[in-house]
Design an enzyme around this catalytic site. Structure first.
Site, PDB file in Angstrom:
ATOM      1  N   CYS A 150       0.802  -1.221   0.000  1.00  0.00           N
ATOM      2  CA  CYS A 150       0.000   0.000   0.000  1.00  0.00           C
ATOM      3  C   CYS A 150       0.838   1.275   0.000  1.00  0.00           C
ATOM      4  CB  CYS A 150      -0.927  -0.014   1.215  1.00  0.00           C
ATOM      5  SG  CYS A 150      -1.842  -1.567   1.365  1.00  0.00           S
ATOM      6  N   HIS A 154      -3.895   6.348   0.645  1.00  0.00           N
ATOM      7  CA  HIS A 154      -4.225   4.988   0.227  1.00  0.00           C
ATOM      8  C   HIS A 154      -5.678   4.710   0.569  1.00  0.00           C
ATOM      9  CE1 HIS A 154      -4.481   0.702   0.032  1.00  0.00           C
ATOM     10  NE2 HIS A 154      -4.447   0.536   1.353  1.00  0.00           N
ATOM     11  N   ASN A 207     -10.162  -1.880  -2.354  1.00  0.00           N
ATOM     12  CA  ASN A 207      -8.768  -1.683  -1.977  1.00  0.00           C
ATOM     13  C   ASN A 207      -7.882  -2.457  -2.952  1.00  0.00           C
ATOM     14  OD1 ASN A 207      -6.197  -1.790  -0.812  1.00  0.00           O
ATOM     15  ND2 ASN A 207      -6.972  -1.934   1.274  1.00  0.00           N
TER      16      ASN A 207
END
Length: 334
Positions: A112, A259, A289
């Site tokens: 990430c 993120h 995600n």
């Protein structure tokens, strides 16, 4: 002499998984509440025969409709879904894209925080005179690591790839970046088996965690509460450090692009930082995600609204435990 983020393109796989699809598999879970809290409605997963590399090629070829691939003189490929243990996937990508031979190409394994790291690495290559046009590729297929009965992670993670061109500029449009690492938390988000320390185990025991979620050590495990605690303990103060490092104030930042982990977490941090919702980008309804791809996808979406010399703070955080962030300026649609 400086560097500028010039263009971004991204792709999702064709297979769309909706919350309704998941509710059929997990009928005892209220996905309407999940959607409201976490902010994810759809995610996209590759088919069995597809890989992150396939998505990466597609994203790059989409980018090459806007820029001349002959200008690329370095590939930075960020993935935790490589084609092979070896060789380097970036080398294979160079060949498949038909790029020239006198270029650099390397993989780096980050999740990430990977895109923020990649921007800083590209800036360093350009400012040191080693490259003029860096192709930063992020590509992930976490869906391949998910246990079929892991309701929590199947709801959160999606697959994607993004291709970003960072190029030489007379002005410096990429500011200062900062980084953080806490390897003591390496096991908070992990696929334990399948590499050198622990081989893939066909007899791996199923483990129940959280609210009746299932995984094995062959699959992705995420300790959600501890990752949440880490993020909300570290990232707000880290964001302030980035702002201070760039000699600006929070009020001088037009947009914060973090993120895109989940909406609840992002809003929690936004409120701690006292940032207005209009200056804090959250848009993960379609895609979920996508690990290292969330920030470039968010930047692309945000830039379509029109940007004029805007200061943007990007911050990535997660698996590792790793975090990174810095200042960029966007002058037009990417």
């Amino acid at each position: 002499m400086g560097a500028i983020l010039k263009a971004i393109e991204y792709v999702y796989p064709k297979q769309k998984i909706t919350n309704h699809d998941l509710s059929v598999q997990f009928p005892d879970y209220d996905f309407s509440k999940f959607e409201e809290k976490v902010g994810i409605k759809n995610r996209y997963w590759v088919q069995e025969h597809e890989t992150a590399f396939d998505l990466a090629k597609e994203a790059c070829n989409k980018l090459f409709k806007k820029i001349d691939k002959e200008d690329v003189d370095y590939i930075l490929y960020c993935t935790q879904s490589p084609e092979y243990f070896l060789p380097t996937t970036a080398c294979i990508l160079q060949n498949h894209l038909g790029l020239k031979n006198n270029i650099g190409a390397l993989d780096f394994n980050l999740g990430c925080s990977g895109f923020a790291y990649g921007i800083s690495l590209a800036k360093g290559l350009i400012n040191s005179g080693q490259a003029k046009n860096v192709l930063l590729v992020t590509a992930e297929t976490y869906s391949k690591y998910l246990h079929p009965n892991d309701r929590s992670n199947r709801a959160i993670f999606g697959d994607a790839a993004a291709a970003t061109l960072i190029t030489f500029s007379e002005e410096e449009n990429i500011g200062e970046f900062l980084f953080g690492t806490d390897g003591s938390g390496f096991d908070k988000l992990i696929v334990k088996n399948g590499c050198s320390r622990f081989p893939y185990n066909t007899q791996a025991e199923e483990i129940i965690y959280g609210t009746e979620n299932v995984y094995t050590d062959n699959h992705l495990y995420m300790n959600g509460p501890e990752v949440f605690d880490f993020t909300n303990t570290v990232i707000p103060n880290f964001t302030k450090e980035i702002v201070n490092k760039n000699n600006i104030s929070i009020s001088e930042v037009q947009q914060f692009v973090f993120h895109q982990a989940n909406s609840f977490m992002l809003n929690f941090m936004r409120k701690r930082l006292k940032i207005d919702s209009n200056s804090f980008f959250i848009d993960m309804e379609d895609g979920g995600n996508t690990v290292s791809c969330t920030i470039p996808i968010a930047l692309k979406k945000y830039s379509q609204k029109g940007c004029e010399s805007e200061n943007i703070i990007v911050v990535g955080f997660g698996v590792g435990l790793s975090w990174a962030g810095g200042l960029i300026k966007i002058n037009s649609k990417l």
